[in-house]
Design a protein around this motif. Structure first.
Motif, PDB file in Angstrom:
ATOM      1  N   ALA A 102     -19.410  18.109  -0.792  1.00 19.22           N
ATOM      2  CA  ALA A 102     -18.871  17.609  -2.059  1.00 19.22           C
ATOM      3  C   ALA A 102     -19.984  17.277  -3.041  1.00 19.22           C
ATOM      4  O   ALA A 102     -19.883  17.579  -4.240  1.00 19.22           O
ATOM      5  CB  ALA A 102     -18.000  16.382  -1.798  1.00 19.22           C
ATOM      6  N   LEU A 103     -21.066  16.666  -2.532  1.00 24.90           N
ATOM      7  CA  LEU A 103     -22.193  16.346  -3.407  1.00 24.90           C
ATOM      8  C   LEU A 103     -22.845  17.614  -3.953  1.00 24.90           C
ATOM      9  O   LEU A 103     -23.284  17.651  -5.112  1.00 24.90           O
ATOM     10  CB  LEU A 103     -23.222  15.501  -2.659  1.00 24.90           C
ATOM     11  CG  LEU A 103     -22.824  14.045  -2.387  1.00 24.90           C
ATOM     12  CD1 LEU A 103     -23.817  13.383  -1.447  1.00 24.90           C
ATOM     13  CD2 LEU A 103     -22.718  13.259  -3.691  1.00 24.90           C
ATOM     14  N   LEU A 104     -22.918  18.657  -3.142  1.00 25.71           N
ATOM     15  CA  LEU A 104     -23.482  19.916  -3.630  1.00 25.71           C
ATOM     16  C   LEU A 104     -22.636  20.488  -4.762  1.00 25.71           C
ATOM     17  O   LEU A 104     -23.179  21.041  -5.737  1.00 25.71           O
ATOM     18  CB  LEU A 104     -23.597  20.932  -2.488  1.00 25.71           C
ATOM     19  CG  LEU A 104     -24.705  20.664  -1.471  1.00 25.71           C
ATOM     20  CD1 LEU A 104     -24.631  21.663  -0.331  1.00 25.71           C
ATOM     21  CD2 LEU A 104     -26.089  20.716  -2.120  1.00 25.71           C
ATOM     22  N   THR A 105     -21.326  20.355  -4.659  1.00 32.24           N
ATOM     23  CA  THR A 105     -20.487  20.836  -5.767  1.00 32.24           C
ATOM     24  C   THR A 105     -20.737  20.002  -7.021  1.00 32.24           C
ATOM     25  O   THR A 105     -20.722  20.540  -8.134  1.00 32.24           O
ATOM     26  CB  THR A 105     -18.995  20.818  -5.406  1.00 32.24           C
ATOM     27  OG1 THR A 105     -18.525  19.469  -5.282  1.00 32.24           O
ATOM     28  CG2 THR A 105     -18.717  21.580  -4.122  1.00 32.24           C
ATOM     29  N   ASP A 106     -20.985  18.694  -6.862  1.00 28.99           N
ATOM     30  CA  ASP A 106     -21.322  17.853  -8.007  1.00 28.99           C
ATOM     31  C   ASP A 106     -22.585  18.360  -8.706  1.00 28.99           C
ATOM     32  O   ASP A 106     -22.731  18.231  -9.928  1.00 28.99           O
ATOM     33  CB  ASP A 106     -21.565  16.405  -7.574  1.00 28.99           C
ATOM     34  CG  ASP A 106     -20.316  15.712  -7.062  1.00 28.99           C
ATOM     35  OD1 ASP A 106     -19.203  16.218  -7.318  1.00 28.99           O
ATOM     36  OD2 ASP A 106     -20.460  14.665  -6.403  1.00 28.99           O
ATOM     37  N   LEU A 107     -23.504  18.919  -7.906  1.00 30.19           N
ATOM     38  CA  LEU A 107     -24.776  19.411  -8.430  1.00 30.19           C
ATOM     39  C   LEU A 107     -24.684  20.842  -8.949  1.00 30.19           C
ATOM     40  O   LEU A 107     -25.693  21.432  -9.342  1.00 30.19           O
ATOM     41  CB  LEU A 107     -25.853  19.308  -7.342  1.00 30.19           C
ATOM     42  CG  LEU A 107     -26.182  17.883  -6.879  1.00 30.19           C
ATOM     43  CD1 LEU A 107     -27.027  17.906  -5.617  1.00 30.19           C
ATOM     44  CD2 LEU A 107     -26.894  17.110  -7.990  1.00 30.19           C
ATOM     45  N   GLY A 108     -23.472  21.393  -8.905  1.00 26.93           N
ATOM     46  CA  GLY A 108     -23.260  22.720  -9.469  1.00 26.93           C
ATOM     47  C   GLY A 108     -23.304  23.866  -8.490  1.00 26.93           C
ATOM     48  O   GLY A 108     -23.180  25.031  -8.891  1.00 26.93           O
ATOM     49  N   GLU A 165     -31.475  13.123  -2.731  1.00 29.99           N
ATOM     50  CA  GLU A 165     -32.150  14.017  -1.777  1.00 29.99           C
ATOM     51  C   GLU A 165     -31.699  15.460  -1.959  1.00 29.99           C
ATOM     52  O   GLU A 165     -32.521  16.386  -1.998  1.00 29.99           O
ATOM     53  CB  GLU A 165     -31.854  13.574  -0.345  1.00 29.99           C
ATOM     54  CG  GLU A 165     -32.480  12.250   0.061  1.00 29.99           C
ATOM     55  CD  GLU A 165     -32.013  11.775   1.418  1.00 29.99           C
ATOM     56  OE1 GLU A 165     -32.603  10.810   1.938  1.00 29.99           O
ATOM     57  OE2 GLU A 165     -31.037  12.356   1.960  1.00 29.99           O
ATOM     58  N   LEU A 166     -30.396  15.643  -2.080  1.00 31.35           N
ATOM     59  CA  LEU A 166     -29.861  16.993  -2.241  1.00 31.35           C
ATOM     60  C   LEU A 166     -30.271  17.596  -3.575  1.00 31.35           C
ATOM     61  O   LEU A 166     -30.558  18.799  -3.657  1.00 31.35           O
ATOM     62  CB  LEU A 166     -28.338  16.971  -2.111  1.00 31.35           C
ATOM     63  CG  LEU A 166     -27.791  16.619  -0.716  1.00 31.35           C
ATOM     64  CD1 LEU A 166     -26.268  16.529  -0.748  1.00 31.35           C
ATOM     65  CD2 LEU A 166     -28.243  17.637   0.322  1.00 31.35           C
ATOM     66  N   ALA A 167     -30.299  16.775  -4.615  1.00 36.61           N
ATOM     67  CA  ALA A 167     -30.703  17.282  -5.932  1.00 36.61           C
ATOM     68  C   ALA A 167     -32.142  17.777  -5.902  1.00 36.61           C
ATOM     69  O   ALA A 167     -32.466  18.839  -6.452  1.00 36.61           O
ATOM     70  CB  ALA A 167     -30.526  16.198  -6.991  1.00 36.61           C
TER      71      ALA A 167
END
Length: 247
Positions: A53-59, A12-14
């Motif tokens: 944290a997931l947003l950081t995974d996505l850059g 979803e965030l991606a």
């Protein structure tokens, strides 16, 4: 097989991040600007550290909060969840002077400085944090400008902008980076952001290094970019609708 909730949220965030990036790129193209000229802040207020944290995974490593009492613990939790990510946290909400010491422990930048008393409190807090070994270097700050004169909503009046910018620029603990504003309720955002653009030019004329213009959120980032914004603060378009904030 039941879908993993974390993977579902990541997807979803991606998708949301890709859509926001496309909006920014299109707005930059329409304005004849490079996409590299606009920084995206992910405003994670009221959302869990796991989303950050997931947003950081996505850059996305520029994250923002508007309440110190939520931001400090969240920044610490994200550091535990993603020890190698090192996101850059920004304070974008109204800030009380008695929170200055806490904010300088987690924030790389405060975008909502709207008075000399707050600037002085932050400078003292930075000096104390440096002496205690809690941070190194100055704190980046933006002057929040009131575009309609209603300082109850935050922001310094336009007629007091130059004096406040000068005061910050001559404070060793603070580094003046530019200006920030929120479009007034009920006014065309483009008209408001045009006023901010003129104010930003005034500040840059006196302080060439203060080139940042933080303007534009989920609903009006396109207009802000057309009027020179170098930083958009996006929450809802990235993370979805918000529930009630905790007290």
């Amino acid at each position: 097989m039941t879908e993993d909730p974390a993977e579902k949220r990541r997807a979803e965030l991606a998708a949301a991040l890709a859509a926001v990036e496309e909006r920014i790129a299109n707005a930059c193209a329409e304005a004849g600007r490079s996409r590299d000229e606009v920084r995206l802040l992910g405003v994670t207020k009221t959302f869990p550290a796991s989303d950050a944290a997931l947003l950081t995974d996505l850059g996305l490593l520029n994250l923002a909060e508007n309440r110190d009492q939520e931001a400090g613990p969240k920044a610490a939790e994200v550091a535990q969840l993603r020890p190698g990510a090192a996101p850059r946290w920004h304070m974008v909400g109204r800030l009380q002077r008695n929170k200055a010491r806490s904010v300088v422990r987690w924030a790389a930048e405060v975008q909502s400085v709207d008075s000399a008393r707050l600037a002085d409190a932050l400078a003292r807090a930075v000096a104390a944090a440096q002496e205690a070994g809690e941070r190194t270097g100055p704190l980046d700050v933006l002057v929040q400008v009131s575009l309609d004169g209603d300082v109850a909503r935050g922001g310094t009046p336009l007629e007091e902008l130059d004096a406040l910018a000068d005061r910050i620029a001559h404070t060793g603990e603070l580094r003046l980076r530019g200006v920030m504003a929120v479009a007034p309720l009920g006014e065309d955002p483009g008209t408001a952001f045009a006023r901010l653009s003129h104010a930003a030019e005034r500040v840059r004329a006196r302080h060439p290094e203060a080139a940042d213009v933080s303007a534009g959120m989920s609903h009006d980032l396109d207009q802000a970019i057309r009027h020179g914004s170098t930083c958009v603060r996006v929450g809802t378009a990235l993370l979805g609708g918000r529930g009630l904030a905790s007290p």
